[in-house]
Design an enzyme around this catalytic site. Structure first.
Site: not given
Length: 425
Positions: A261, A276, A348, A351, A391
């Protein structure tokens, strides 16, 4: 993608659902384009029918030696051909305009999704586990992990910001996490393991609602392919354009892949540490189901992700996202947030979203209803993280840290670690 037929039927309800996402009404403008398109299509069909009839009449006139009539009909056919060319161009223009307008409208929220503007309005559903009490002040992973093999400097030197070079037992722990996740999801939750491409065409990105809206957040290659932001793209698009048999459903797929990403829209967020990254690994979960089964499948998928956190004894909470915080393609989303003691915050880690038929309509994926050979319906698709590996590694480092900077390996991962029980600075 939205079905224009449903918007024609209930324009007010469509606008009301968009309003819950904080968006202005669009049904009137969509229906105006749709009306122009249908008008042109009707005229084109009439012109086609007239041209066909005139062509037959030419043969009859010539058989009767009525050359004047034959010549008049030939002129009419020629004029009709020119008119049809203009109509076809107009049809293409209106169809493109309607598609362009529809493809940038997000999915409509499910009725039980809470209204809200942003993450502050998300609703906590449950919590699991008790955050550990430390006899020392817990540190963030970015302060602990470099001594364990999380090399930010080398990653940046090789590739730039938001790339990390893992070494030694920390790299092994990262690998162990991915293997553990795959084993649980395939052996216990019935997902079929896949090894899909991480480079895909426009059609796969478009079908899974990543284009055109998120083009800026993805990496595009010079040969017109995309590096996947998540294997949701590859797994879901594996049924793109297919007419499935009802007996084949549900389809449950999982993959552990690299994800990429560029995150152009996330500048300044989580630039420190391993949270991230531009390149990361994730164990993705994808389901393709019948519409009446998608809500139950959503609960099932979320539970599959929760299982990983519980096996690793990582405290977490489950949130139902509000209308203002849901993703573009989601109809309903549960987020799982893990407790990070070094940050003193919930972050988070998974999801899980039900997209309804939103992606299926973009992909052209339907199933044939059993016993009704002429009846087909769009499938429902769901996707979730089971889990994000990086994560989860961060969560282990912060939750299993010791005063001397070492990190204890969770019991569930010991079979994958070749005898290593503690990561030592």
């Amino acid at each position: 993608m939205h079905d224009i037929r449903l918007i024609r039927h209930e324009p007010a309800a469509f606008d009301a659902a968009l309003a819950r996402r904080g968006l202005a009404p669009v049904a009137e403008s969509l229906l105006a384009i749709d009306s122009d398109l249908r008008r042109v299509q009707t005229e084109l069909q009439q012109a086609q029918a007239r041209r066909n009839a005139a062509s037959k009449d030419i043969g009859a006139a010539m058989a009767q030696k009525d050359m004047a009539r034959a010549d008049a009909l030939k002129a009419e056919v020629a004029a009709m051909k020119d008119r049809m060319g203009a109509l076809e161009a107009e049809e293409t223009r209106h169809a493109a305009a309607l598609k362009a307008a529809l493809e940038i409208i997000p999915n409509l929220p499910a009725p039980d999704v809470p209204d809200g503007a942003d993450e502050a309005d998300n609703v906590e559903i449950s919590r699991w586990g008790t955050p550990r009490t430390f006899a020392f002040t817990p540190r963030e992973h970015a302060d602990i992990a470099p001594a364990l093999g999380m090399d930010f400097d080398t990653g940046a030197r090789l590739s730039g910001a938001r790339f990390t070079f893992l070494r030694g037992d920390l790299a092994r722990l990262h690998r162990a996490l991915g293997q553990f996740m795959l084993d649980v999801q395939t052996r216990e939750h019935g997902y079929t393991e896949c090894n899909p491409p991480v480079l895909v065409k426009d059609e796969a990105m478009y079908g899974t609602d990543k284009l055109p809206k998120f083009a800026g957040d993805s990496f595009h290659t010079s040969d017109e392919r995309w590096l996947i932001p998540t294997s949701e793209v590859s797994l879901t698009a594996s049924v793109m354009g297919e007419l499935l048999d009802e007996a084949a459903l549900p389809i449950r797929l999982t993959a552990l892949t690299l994800c990429f990403r560029s995150e152009a829209g996330a500048a300044g967020r989580d630039t420190r540490g391993f949270i991230r990254q531009h390149q990361f690994e994730k164990c993705e979960l994808v389901s393709i189901v019948k519409p009446e089964e998608s809500e139950a499948e959503h609960q099932r998928m979320t539970r599959a992700a929760e299982t990983i956190l519980e096996r690793l004894d990582l405290p977490y909470r489950k949130l139902l996202l509000c209308t203002g915080d849901m993703g573009f393609g989601a109809r309903k989303t549960y987020d799982l947030e893990v407790w990070l003691p070094g940050q003193g915050a919930w972050r988070e880690i998974s999801s899980c979203s039900n997209t309804g038929d939103f992606q299926a309509l973009r992909m052209g994926t339907r199933y044939r209803v059993a016993g009704e050979q002429k009846r087909t319906e769009a499938v429902h698709t769901l996707n979730g993280s089971g889990l994000a590996v990086g994560r989860t590694l961060v969560a282990i480092i912060e939750n299993y840290q010791q005063a001397d900077g070492s990190v204890t390996v969770p019991d569930a991962l010991l079979p994958y670690m070749g005898g290593v029980t503690v990561l030592t600075p």
